[in-house]
Write a protein that holds these residues in place. Structure first.
Motif, short mmCIF file in Angstrom:
data_model
loop_
_atom_site.label_atom_id
_atom_site.label_comp_id
_atom_site.label_asym_id
_atom_site.label_seq_id
_atom_site.Cartn_x
_atom_site.Cartn_y
_atom_site.Cartn_z
N ALA A 229 0.94 -1.30 0.15
CA ALA A 229 0.12 0.01 -0.03
C ALA A 229 0.89 1.18 0.09
N ASP A 230 2.12 1.24 0.59
CA ASP A 230 2.77 2.39 0.50
C ASP A 230 3.74 2.41 -0.52
N LEU A 231 4.49 1.17 -0.95
CA LEU A 231 5.68 1.07 -1.70
C LEU A 231 5.15 0.88 -3.39
N GLY A 232 3.76 0.43 -3.34
CA GLY A 232 3.15 -0.01 -4.73
C GLY A 232 3.33 -1.42 -4.86
N TRP A 233 2.40 -2.20 -5.71
CA TRP A 233 2.49 -3.54 -6.04
C TRP A 233 3.57 -4.04 -6.91
N THR A 234 4.06 -2.96 -7.66
CA THR A 234 5.19 -3.31 -8.57
C THR A 234 6.59 -2.93 -8.13
N ALA A 235 6.74 -2.40 -6.91
CA ALA A 235 7.84 -2.17 -6.39
C ALA A 235 8.77 -3.38 -5.98
N PRO A 236 10.17 -3.38 -6.49
CA PRO A 236 10.95 -4.51 -6.22
C PRO A 236 10.88 -5.12 -4.96
N GLN A 237 10.73 -4.33 -3.92
CA GLN A 237 10.58 -4.84 -2.43
C GLN A 237 9.08 -5.67 -2.32
N THR A 238 8.11 -5.31 -3.15
CA THR A 238 7.14 -6.02 -2.82
C THR A 238 7.10 -6.97 -3.39
N ILE A 239 7.45 -7.09 -4.59
CA ILE A 239 7.48 -8.62 -5.64
C ILE A 239 8.41 -9.34 -4.63
N VAL A 240 9.58 -9.22 -4.22
CA VAL A 240 10.40 -10.08 -3.60
C VAL A 240 9.95 -10.69 -2.38
N VAL A 241 9.19 -9.85 -1.59
CA VAL A 241 8.61 -10.27 -0.11
C VAL A 241 7.48 -11.35 -0.56
N LEU A 242 6.61 -10.88 -1.63
CA LEU A 242 5.48 -11.61 -1.88
C LEU A 242 5.64 -13.10 -2.52
N ALA A 243 6.85 -13.17 -3.11
CA ALA A 243 7.34 -14.03 -4.05
C ALA A 243 8.20 -15.18 -3.01
N GLY A 244 8.82 -14.62 -2.11
CA GLY A 244 9.34 -15.25 -0.82
C GLY A 244 8.19 -16.06 0.04
N ALA A 245 7.01 -15.15 0.12
CA ALA A 245 6.07 -15.82 0.80
C ALA A 245 5.45 -16.79 0.24
#
Length: 479
Positions: A229-245
Motif C-alpha cells: 500500500a505504501d511502496l506499490g504493487w510493482t515495487a521490487p521490494q514488494t515483488i521479492v517479499v510476496l514471491a518469498g511468501a
C-alpha cells in the motif's frame, strides 16, 4: 484411529453459560482492539514523536504477528489444550496492552503491539475451539455462534466509538489500557469455568518445520501486502517479499504431506467442502468489511467533516444492524440450513456496499451512511455466525483448534489484502488533487469493488458448500 489424540474428560463438564461468556469476551477484546487504535493514531504520533513513515507500524506490528501466528496458535491449542492456551493468550494480551499504554518511545509501543498480536493469535483460535467443542452441531451451536457474531460486530463498532471518545476525554494511552480490565473478565471465567485440559498423546514427531514455514510464510505475506500500500504493487521490494511468501507457503504444503509428522494443518481437512467453502467466503468477507470500516471512517471525517467522536457514533447503527441480523439468523436457523443463510446474507451485504459506493461529496448521514449501513450490517449478521459454524462442521474435537486457526487466518489475510488492494484502488482513483469530489470518487470505487467481492463469495458458496442432503448422507456414511 488418529495419530494424535486427546485423552480428557467429557465436554459435558463444561458450563455452557460461563463458557459462552468467556469466548464472547475474547472476541469482544479482539474486535475492539482491531478498531480502537485507528482513531487515536494522530495523538499517538504527537505523544511519542513518531515519524510519519513509522506511524503505520502501530497497526502493522499487530497485523504481522496476529496473522502470521494464527495457524500455529490453533495447532498449539489442540496440542496443549484449548483452556490452557486461551488463558496464556489472555495473559499475554493483557500484559502487552499494559506495556503499550505505558510506552515511552515508538519502539516500545511497536514491540508491545507485536506482542499483543502474539496473544491474540493464541486466544482467538483457542476460544473458537472451546465454543465448537462445548456446543454440539444443531440448534445449540447455531445460537452460540449467533451470539458470538453479534459480539464480534459490537466490538468492532465500539472500538471506533471508544477510540474517538476515549482519545478526546482521557488520552491515547487509555485506548491501550482499556484492554486490561476487558481481558480480566474472560480470563477469570476461563480459569473458573472451563474444565482442565487433557493429556495429549502423540505418535508422531511435532511439525516444527511446518510451523516455521507457515509462520514465516504467513508473516511475509501480510508484511508484503501491508507494505504494498505504501511502496506499490510493482515495487521490487514488494515483488521479492510476496514471491518469498509464496515459496515458503508452497514448501509448507509439501512438508505437510509427509506421513511422518503431526501436521500443523492436515491437508485432508481441506477435503471437507464445508471447511473450504466457509474459509473462502470468510476471506472475502474479511476483505470487504475491513475496507468498509476504514473507508467509511475516512469519508465521514474528511468529506463530511465530523469529529472522531461523532464519526464513531455513526457506526453504532452498523453494530445494531449486525445484532439484528444475528438474532434473525439464530431464530430462522432452526428451520434453514447455514448455507441458505449465507446465500441470503452475503448478497444482501453486497447490496449495502453497492449503496455505499454511491456516496456523495455533499452527502448526508441519513442517505449516505445510515441507509447502506443498515442493509449491509443486517446481511453481515445473517451470514457471520453460519460461516463460523460451517467452517468447523464435521471437524473432530482434536482438530477444532486447527480449523479455528485456519478460519481466523482466512479472515486476517482477507482483511490485510483487501484493505491494501481497495485502499490502493481508492488512492489511484482519487489522484493527487485531494478534494471532496476526488476523495469521494475513490472511496465509492473501493466500495463497489468490495460489493463485487462479496458477490464472488456468494457464488463460491453456491459452488463449493455441500447441500444439506449431501451433508446428511456424509454424516450417515461416517456413522
Amino acid at each position: 484411529m488418529k495419530d494424535s489424540s486427546v485423552m480428557s474428560g467429557p465436554d459435558s463438564a463444561r458450563k455452557p453459560g460461563p463458557t459462552l461468556t468467556a469466548v464472547n469476551g475474547v472476541q469482544l477484546l479482539v474486535s475492539l482492539d482491531l478498531c480502537i487504535v485507528n482513531v487515536a493514531l494522530p495523538d499517538i504520533a504527537a505523544g511519542l514523536g513518531f515519524e510519519s513513515s513509522e506511524l503505520s507500524w502501530v497497526i502493522h506490528a499487530y497485523a504481522l504477528t496476529f496473522g502470521g501466528l494464527l495457524l500455529l496458535g490453533g495447532k498449539v491449542a489442540d496440542l496443549l489444550g484449548h483452556r490452557r492456551v486461551l488463558i496464556i493468550g489472555l495473559l499475554v494480551f493483557a500484559l502487552s496492552s499494559l506495556l503499550a499504554g505505558l510506552a515511552t518511545s515508538p519502539g516500545v509501543l511497536v514491540a508491545a503491539r507485536g506482542l499483543q498480536g502474539v496473544g491474540a493469535a493464541a486466544m482467538q483460535p483457542a476460544s473458537l475451539a472451546v465454543l465448537t467443542t462445548t456446543f454440539p452441531e444443531g440448534r445449540a451451536r447455531a445460537r452460540a455462534f449467533g451470539i458470538w457474531s453479534a459480539v464480534n460486530a459490537l466490538g468492532a463498532a465500539l472500538g471506533v466509538v471508544l477510540g474517538g471518545v476515549v482519545t478526546e476525554l482521557a488520552g491515547w494511552r487509555w485506548v491501550m489500557l482499556l484492554n486490561v480490565p476487558v481481558a480480566l473478565v474472560p480470563l477469570w471465567l476461563a480459569w473458573r469455568s472451563l474444565p482442565g485440559d487433557a493429556r495429549v498423546v502423540r505418535a508422531k514427531r511435532p511439525d516444527v518445520l511446518g510451523g516455521a514455514l507457515a509462520t514465516t510464510g504467513m508473516t511475509a505475506l501480510v508484511y508484503g501486502v501491508v507494505r504494498a500500500a505504501d511502496l506499490g504493487w510493482t515495487a521490487p521490494q514488494t515483488i521479492v517479499v510476496l514471491a518469498g511468501a509464496a515459496l515458503l507457503l508452497a514448501l509448507f504444503v509439501v512438508v505437510e504431506r509427509s506421513p511422518h509428522r503431526d501436521p500443523l494443518l492436515r491437508l485432508g481437512l481441506l477435503a471437507n467442502r464445508s471447511v473450504t467453502g466457509a474459509n473462502v467466503i470468510n476471506l472475502l468477507i474479511g476483505a470487504a468489511m475491513a475496507s468498509c470500516f476504514y473507508i467509511l471512517s475516512l469519508y465521514v471525517q474528511t468529506v463530511l467533516g465530523n469529529s472522531p467522536a461523532v464519526a464513531g457514533l455513526m457506526f453504532l447503527p452498523f453494530a445494531l444492524g449486525v445484532i439484528v441480523g444475528a438474532v434473525v439468523a439464530t431464530g430462522v436457523g432452526r428451520h434453514l440450513p447455514p448455507r441458505s443463510l449465507m446465500l441470503t446474507g452475503v448478497p444482501l451485504t453486497a447490496v449495502g456496499f453497492m449503496w455505499f459506493g454511491f456516496m456523495r461529496p455533499d452527502g448526508s448521514f441519513l442517505v449516505d451512511v445510515l441507509g447502506p449501513s443498515l442493509v449491509a450490517s443486517i446481511g453481515f449478521g445473517l451470514c457471520l455466525g453460519p460461516v463460523v459454524s460451517t467452517a468447523t462442521r464435521g471437524v473432530d474435537d482434536d482438530e477444532a483448534g486447527m480449523a479455528s486457526g485456519l478460519l481466523s487466518s482466512a479472515r486476517q489475510i482477507g482483511a490485510s489484502v483487501g484493505l491494501a488492494v481497495l485502499g490502493t484502488l481508492a488512492q489511484h482513483r482519487t489522484g493527487s488533487e485531494l478534494t471532496a469530489e476526488t476523495l469521494t470518487a475513490g472511496y465509492g470505487l473501493a466500495m463497489h469493488v468490495a460489493a463485487w467481492l462479496l458477490l464472488l463469495g456468494a457464488g463460491g458458496a453456491l459452488l463449493v458448500l455441500p447441500s444439506e442432503r449431501a451433508l446428511a448422507t456424509s454424516t450417515t456414511a461416517r456413522r
